[in-house]
Design a protein around this motif. Structure first.
Motif, short mmCIF file in Angstrom:
data_model
loop_
_atom_site.label_atom_id
_atom_site.label_comp_id
_atom_site.label_asym_id
_atom_site.label_seq_id
_atom_site.Cartn_x
_atom_site.Cartn_y
_atom_site.Cartn_z
N ARG A 148 -78.65 12.69 -14.47
CA ARG A 148 -77.92 12.59 -13.22
C ARG A 148 -77.25 13.92 -12.90
NH1 ARG A 148 -73.59 8.45 -13.99
NH2 ARG A 148 -72.42 10.29 -14.60
N GLY A 164 -81.45 10.81 -8.29
CA GLY A 164 -80.49 11.17 -9.33
C GLY A 164 -79.15 11.56 -8.74
N ASN A 165 -79.21 12.23 -7.60
CA ASN A 165 -77.99 12.68 -6.94
C ASN A 165 -77.11 11.50 -6.54
OD1 ASN A 165 -76.30 14.66 -5.84
ND2 ASN A 165 -77.18 14.37 -3.80
N SER A 169 -80.65 16.98 4.52
CA SER A 169 -81.34 18.24 4.69
C SER A 169 -82.84 18.07 4.86
CB SER A 169 -81.06 19.14 3.50
OG SER A 169 -81.48 18.52 2.32
N GLY A 170 -83.30 16.84 4.80
CA GLY A 170 -84.71 16.59 5.06
C GLY A 170 -85.63 17.19 4.01
N LEU A 171 -85.13 17.29 2.79
CA LEU A 171 -85.95 17.89 1.73
C LEU A 171 -87.02 16.92 1.25
CD1 LEU A 171 -83.13 19.73 -0.10
CD2 LEU A 171 -85.20 20.82 0.71
N ILE A 211 -84.72 14.16 -7.38
CA ILE A 211 -83.40 14.79 -7.29
C ILE A 211 -82.49 13.94 -6.40
CG2 ILE A 211 -82.17 16.78 -6.38
CD1 ILE A 211 -84.57 18.48 -7.27
N ALA A 233 -79.77 16.44 -11.72
CA ALA A 233 -80.21 16.17 -10.35
C ALA A 233 -79.12 16.56 -9.36
CB ALA A 233 -80.57 14.69 -10.19
N GLN A 234 -77.87 16.25 -9.72
CA GLN A 234 -76.79 16.55 -8.79
C GLN A 234 -76.61 18.05 -8.63
OE1 GLN A 234 -73.63 14.07 -10.30
NE2 GLN A 234 -74.37 12.29 -9.16
N TYR A 246 -93.83 18.87 -5.65
CA TYR A 246 -92.59 19.18 -4.94
C TYR A 246 -91.94 17.93 -4.34
CZ TYR A 246 -89.53 21.13 -1.39
OH TYR A 246 -88.46 21.42 -0.61
N THR A 263 -77.02 14.45 0.58
CA THR A 263 -77.34 15.81 1.01
C THR A 263 -78.85 16.02 1.06
OG1 THR A 263 -77.15 16.53 -1.28
CG2 THR A 263 -75.22 16.76 0.11
N GLN A 264 -79.55 15.41 0.12
CA GLN A 264 -81.01 15.54 0.13
C GLN A 264 -81.57 14.86 1.39
OE1 GLN A 264 -81.79 17.90 -2.44
NE2 GLN A 264 -83.45 16.52 -2.96
N GLN A 276 -79.06 20.25 -8.99
CA GLN A 276 -80.19 20.72 -8.18
C GLN A 276 -80.01 20.38 -6.72
OE1 GLN A 276 -83.25 18.88 -10.57
NE2 GLN A 276 -84.15 20.87 -11.00
N ALA A 277 -79.45 19.20 -6.48
CA ALA A 277 -79.23 18.80 -5.10
C ALA A 277 -78.25 19.77 -4.44
CB ALA A 277 -78.69 17.37 -5.05
N ASN A 329 -80.04 22.92 -3.73
CA ASN A 329 -81.04 22.73 -2.68
C ASN A 329 -80.46 22.97 -1.31
OD1 ASN A 329 -83.51 22.12 -3.60
ND2 ASN A 329 -83.08 19.97 -3.92
N LEU A 330 -79.19 22.63 -1.23
CA LEU A 330 -78.58 22.53 0.08
C LEU A 330 -78.09 23.86 0.57
CD1 LEU A 330 -78.07 20.10 1.75
CD2 LEU A 330 -75.71 20.20 1.01
N ARG A 362 -78.42 15.31 13.20
CA ARG A 362 -77.24 15.99 12.69
C ARG A 362 -76.09 16.07 13.68
NH1 ARG A 362 -81.02 19.63 11.05
NH2 ARG A 362 -81.72 19.16 8.95
N GLU A 408 -75.59 26.68 4.52
CA GLU A 408 -76.24 25.40 4.34
C GLU A 408 -77.57 25.45 5.07
OE1 GLU A 408 -74.67 20.91 4.69
OE2 GLU A 408 -73.29 22.47 5.33
N ILE A 409 -78.60 24.91 4.46
CA ILE A 409 -79.91 24.95 5.10
C ILE A 409 -80.57 23.58 5.03
CG2 ILE A 409 -80.34 27.38 4.62
CD1 ILE A 409 -82.32 25.84 2.43
N ASP A 410 -81.58 23.42 5.85
CA ASP A 410 -82.40 22.21 5.73
C ASP A 410 -83.72 22.57 5.08
OD1 ASP A 410 -83.94 23.44 7.60
OD2 ASP A 410 -83.39 22.13 9.25
N ALA A 411 -84.61 21.58 4.99
CA ALA A 411 -85.84 21.79 4.23
C ALA A 411 -86.69 22.90 4.84
CB ALA A 411 -86.64 20.51 4.18
N ILE A 418 -77.71 25.55 8.83
CA ILE A 418 -76.97 24.46 9.47
C ILE A 418 -75.53 24.93 9.54
CG2 ILE A 418 -76.37 22.04 9.39
CD1 ILE A 418 -78.57 21.72 7.28
#
Lengths: 391, 716
Positions: free
Chosen positions: B37, A251-252, A268-270, A248, B40-41, A241, A264-265, B43-44, B47-48, A50, B227-230, B235
């Motif tokens: 799509r 699709g994103n 963020s290491g998801l 996701i 998913a977008q 998961y 972003t996925q 949710q993405a 997610n973040l 990052r 903002e976060i990571d998994a 972040i």
């Protein structure tokens, strides 16, 4: 068969149209390099970290090196006539089995108690089961090519199956079910093309299904593996998961993708194992449907050329070798890409040429080398006869 | 020569084409099909980012003189990080052990809690796998030190600061003020779009003012989008940030000093009732049960609630615990005397004879008492003490109406009928409404509704609507007219109707909140105005007989409440009222008294209603008289907050050590204390289940707090 221009020999092999060097098909090599470059970009995106002032380049440097070494390996391997393998097949096979056995004692224990790697000095991890795919292909091709009277007899089938089953079991007991599935796919494809009788194939497929069922209820399969497979069937499972996040991500990406470094996925290491098994999610997210199409296009070109080579091979052994390589690439591609899109269960299989990893890259390039080798020597007369006399 | 097999190879080729096709199809579905799509977008994007909420303090509740009735207090809260806890202790038996160990340590630190309650909280589905689960609030500092030292033994256990509700006056006005509690799933769903940003783990007003003024009191939490990571790590800087906005303070119409007076007098009235004998069964007199009662004090101008008490009560401090001890809560809930019930606004009562005034007005207003009605307005009527409704034609229940003790009252007009509470006179009116040409009992019901009966006072949380079922028979109509039978009214509704009589016919919806105040600027955000719901036609010829009758009740020799007001300073503070004795078979009669004063400029309307306590004049009227007497004499004690009460004691102790230096001040304080002690009545019954559920120890002088674990204990 071709005629040679006896009176016009030259030191330059390319001056002789009959020389194998005239018949190199570079398309699969180019396709592989294309995939390798896509892979480098994706690996960089997934691993650079990052900090914009301090991006990590370790992984792409290594992968770049693997690609170069892979190319050199292809070039070097072409010097040797593939038919030599027919003679050395038992040796290659035995060596590989020995490595797999040693792995059980000297292998590095990874997550979940899996022993798949030897730790080499200089920090490289060697995965014998990757190279073992080629050893298996060579051995099975050699055995199948001994059949020269039509359909494969029952005895021959049993021999081939027994020989193939040993490394398969060793890999499955690591436990590495993903690679074991690749082995199974290779064997199945080679038996199909190697004229196994239809009812034998049906029985074998049935037996495999029973074996997999038994294996999943035995102590060889721990809960983790089972959960991953079950999660594929059960949409609500906690273990879904990974697949969810991967879907996701893809699709994103949409049609044109989020752009390099913008996923972003990915950032963020998801999604787990993004530079290896789940690398397609990076491509899907950052380069979208377009990027995915280019990637699959490269695979299509590669597989199309391999298919063509298998048909044009000068002897059965060569044809079987290419069939094995073809099946290996086709299955790994389908499994690795399909897994990220939720149409295959989650198993750790690299995407050939694309995923980060030396063993996988070198094995894949050697596979290409093997195919090109067979193809360039397709006009060598009396191959079968020659092999026959040498037996 | 081996036979090559183009056919077999072709089969393999077709298979691989199939693989490609399915990959492309799936890719198309995920990336090109718009619906998929977009999902998913979305949710993405979610997610973040994570929303981090910063709690906003809840507003305070003040009385009309700005005494703080509900405050906030910063305390230690024990929370468990569910993720860490589950990672470290995966086994069920280990989790059980953990709960027991944690309960033991928290309890040892001085905050009693059960292992079962901890387990229940940790298994509560409303907390997600990564949430912090609150276990106990107001945990002494000792426990924080212990956790600091032995963190490894309690994986996931953390201490954080939080605010809890704090009641400076202890259990005073418990029903009125109410309490907050964990939000229920249904409630949470219904508030999903609220700008106040509720979360599943939030608390919400559950009763009393906390519930009715939830919108004002609740603050808006601050939200930080990060903002976060998994792994859940932040972040960079927050993407957006809003600051928490504290809830607004609310100033009530309540006067805490009057409230305390009303509570104490009501408690005394109930206890007195329990000591009197019920002689309705002459051979076999028994004591009155008097399980409870209620009192309401209103300002007739705008029906502002000055005080409202229900007896028995409970200690609302019990509810500030985040993990409510279920067993103790059930004791409160299932107590046969229903301490959680606010009898003042949700008691299911018949109004009894207090309703006769409504009947009287209805008869005047409709002309039933008038030139073309049943009687002329001032015409006399013979009361024989007992009357069979409608002769022999009556059937069904309630066909015989009789006065108390079947006492014949002779020739009476409307004034006498009110003064002496004639059942015959008013029963006859009800009967006439039912049978007389051009009249209908529905007219009586309409008038009652105009007075606010069968209408929900929406300012009071938990208040019931009550109801006036239309009488089916002549007997039922006669009974309705005297306030018996199936009609349901609350003491608050009765008080409100008398407030309307007192102010000359203006019916307001009872008012509890006076203003919402910004706590920072002290600016009034909302200035609540009385809400007039009806203006009754009240000409002098209607008003005079009503007032005259009500005056007689308290002042005339024959008045039903004359005894209670015998020594009352009527010359300074003329009280008008009406008694009610409500038949309640098979139980004993309920006692009621509704009044207002000082006439002719009434500033107070009051109702006392005591269950199973006998005659209204005997049991209920003295309570109103006692309250009004203190008001008339301007003798309202300033109730100390609990802290002030404590200070008085600790100070006096310090003084005792420095006797000589501060002898004067000591004497003064001693005098104060003596005065307080003598004026303080034995107290208001407060049910504290389990005794010591995290309450500060009741100090010696605080006689108000009696532990009464057995349902019918205490009080005596």
């Amino acid at each position: 068969m071709t005629t040679s221009f006896e009176g016009n020999r030259s030191l330059n092999p390319r001056s002789d149209p009959a020389s194998p060097w005239w018949h190199i098909d570079v398309t699969p090599v180019l396709a592989a390099m294309g995939l390798g470059i896509i892979g480098l970009i994706a690996i960089y995106s997934a691993t650079r970290g990052r900090d914009p002032d301090n991006y990590i380049t370790f992984f792409i440097e290594r992968q770049g090196m693997f690609l170069v070494v892979g190319l050199v390996l292809v070039a070097v391997s072409l010097i040797f006539d593939y038919r030599l393998l027919l003679r050395f097949a038992p040796l290659v096979y035995a060596g590989n089995v020995a490595l797999l056995v040693l792995l059980r004692f000297f292998g590095t224990e990874g997550a979940f108690g899996v022993r798949s790697w030897f730790r080499l000095p200089s920090g490289f991890l060697l995965q014998p089961s990757e190279f073992g795919k080629l050893a298996l292909i060579v051995m099975v091709a050699a055995l199948l090519s001994r059949n020269d009277d039509g359909m494969l007899s029952f005895n021959e089938l049993v021999t081939v199956t027994m020989v193939a089953a040993l490394p398969l079991l060793l890999v499955a007991m690591q436990p590495d079910f993903g690679t074991a599935m690749v082995y199974t796919a290779i064997i199945a494809a080679m038996l199909l093309v190697g004229n196994a009788q239809a009812h034998h194939l049906v029985v074998l497929i049935g037996a495999s299904i029973v074996m997999i069922g038994l294996a999943f209820n035995s102590r060889f399969v721990d809960g983790f593996q089972r959960n991953r497979l079950e999660s594929f069937l059960d949409l609500e499972s906690e273990f879904r998961y990974n697949t969810n996040q991967a879907e996701i991500a893809i699709g994103n990406g949409g049609v044109t993708g989020a752009g390099f470094g913008e996923g972003t996925q990915t950032k963020s290491g998801l999604v787990p194992a993004q530079e290896t098994d789940f690398i397609f999610t990076v491509i899907g997210e950052e380069f979208g449907f377009a990027g995915g199409t280019v990637l699959l296009g490269c695979f299509a070109a590669l597989l199309w050329r391999l298919y063509r080579m298998a048909r044009l091979a000068g002897d059965a052994f060569g044809s079987y070798l290419i069939t094995g390589v073809f099946a290996m690439f086709a299955f790994q591609m389908f499994q690795s890409v399909g897994m990220t899109m939720g149409i295959m269960p989650v198993t750790g299989i690299p995407l050939p040429f694309v995923s980060y990893g030396g063993s996988s890259a070198l094995t894949s390039f050697l596979g290409i080398g093997l195919a090109v080798n067979v193809h360039m020597r397709r006009f060598g007369a009396g191959i079968d006869a020659e092999v026959g006399t040498n037996r | 020569m081996t036979e090559q097999s183009p056919l077999r190879l072709a089969m393999l080729g077709v298979l691989v084409v199939g693989l490609f096709t399915s990959l492309f199809a799936r890719m198309w579905y995920l990336q090109v099909v718009e619906e998929q799509r977009d999902l998913a977008q979305l949710q993405a994007a979610q997610n973040l980012t994570r929303k981090v909420f910063i709690d906003a303090p809840r507003g305070r509740v003040l009385d009309r003189n700005n005494n703080v009735l509900i405050d906030n207090r910063l305390v230690n809260e024990v929370v468990v990080d569910k993720f860490t806890y589950r990672e470290e202790i995966p086994s069920e038996s280990g989790q059980r052990e953990f709960a027991i160990k944690l309960a033991t340590e928290i309890s040892a630190a001085g905050r009693l809690i059960k292992a079962a309650d901890i387990e229940a909280a940790l298994n509560d589905q409303k907390f997600g796998p990564f949430d912090l689960v609150p276990i106990a609030t107001d945990v002494p500092e000792r426990f924080s030190i212990l956790i600091g030292e032995r963190a490894h033994e309690f994986p996931g256990v953390e201490i954080r600061k939080t605010t809890v509700r704090f009641y400076p006056y202890g259990a005073r006005a418990a029903h009125l003020l109410g309490y907050v509690g964990p939000i229920s799933e249904e409630r949470f769903q219904s508030l999903a779009d609220s700008p106040k940003l509720y979360r599943r783990t939030d608390e919400i007003g559950e009763a009393g003012v906390e519930a009715s003024l939830e919108d004002i009191l609740r603050g808006t939490p601050g939200v930080e989008v990060i903002e976060i990571d998994a792994a859940g790590n932040r972040i960079g800087r927050p993407i957006s940030q809003t600051r928490p906005i504290p809830g607004n303070d609310v100033r009530l119409t309540i006067d805490i000093n009057l409230q305390a007076l009303v509570e104490d007098e009501l408690a005394k009235g109930v206890r007195d009732a329990r000591e009197r004998l019920d002689e309705s069964d002459k051979e076999n007199p028994t004591e009155f049960v008097a399980p409870g009662g209620a009192m309401v004090l209103l300002d007739p101008d705008g029906a502002r609630v000055l005080a409202m008490a229900s007896y028995p009560t409970y200690d609302q401090r019990f509810f500030i615990q985040e993990v409510r001890p279920e067993a103790e809560f059930n004791v409160l809930r299932d107590d046969q005397n229903a301490p959680l019930l606010d009898r003042a606004s949700a008691g299911n009562y018949a109004p009894g004879s207090t309703f006769k005034l409504i009947t009287a007005y209805a008869a005047l207003d409709t002309g039933l008492l008038g030139d073309r009605g049943f009687l002329k307005r001032n015409q006399f009527f013979v009361d024989e003490g007992i009357w069979r409704v409608g002769g022999d034609d009556c059937f069904g229940p309630g066909c015989t109406i009789e006065n108390a003790g079947q006492k014949p009252l002779g020739d009476i007009d409307i004034r006498d009928a009110i003064e002496q509470s004639s059942n015959i006179y008013f029963g006859q009116l009800g009967f006439q409404f039912n049978v007389r040409q051009g009249f209908s009992v529905d007219q009586l019901i309409d008038v009652a509704q105009d007075f606010g009966y069968a209408t929900r006072p929406d300012a009071i949380a938990g208040a019931i609507t009550g109801g006036i079922p239309s009488p089916e028979t002549a007997g039922a109509a006669a009974n309705l007219a005297v306030g018996q039978g199936l009609m349901i009214a609350t003491p608050l509704q009765i008080a409100n109707s008398y407030a309307a009589i007192a102010n000359g016919g203006f019916v307001y919806s009872p008012m509890l909140a006076e203003a919402a105040i910004d706590p920072a600027t002290e600016e009034i955000v909302i200035d609540y105005q009385p809400r007039l719901i009806n203006e009754l036609y009240m000409p002098e010829e209607f008003y005079e007989p009503l007032i005259s009758g009500l005056t007689g009740v308290t002042t005339s020799e024959d008045g039903t409440a004359a005894e209670a007001f015998e020594n009352f300073p009527m010359s300074r503070f003329l009280v008008l009222g009406k008694t009610g004795t409500v038949e309640n078979p098979p139980k004993q009669d309920n006692a009621a008294f509704a009044a207002f004063g000082p006439w002719p400029n009434p500033q107070y309307a009051a109702v006392t209603y005591i269950e199973q306590a006998g005659l209204g004049g005997d049991a209920a009227a003295p309570v109103v008289a006692a309250v009004f007497e203190r008001i008339a004499n301007d003798d309202i004690q300033t109730v100390p907050t609990e802290a002030e009460a404590d200070d008085l004691i600790s100070e006096s102790e310090a003084i005792a050590e420095e006797e000589r230096l501060q002898s004067e001040r000591e004497a003064e304080l001693e005098a104060q204390r003596a005065e307080a002690a003598s004026d303080d009545d034995p107290g208001f019954e407060v049910l504290v289940p389990g005794g010591d559920v995290g309450l500060p120890p009741a100090d010696a002088d605080d006689a108000d707090t009696e532990s009464a674990a057995s349902p019918d204990g205490g009080g005596g």
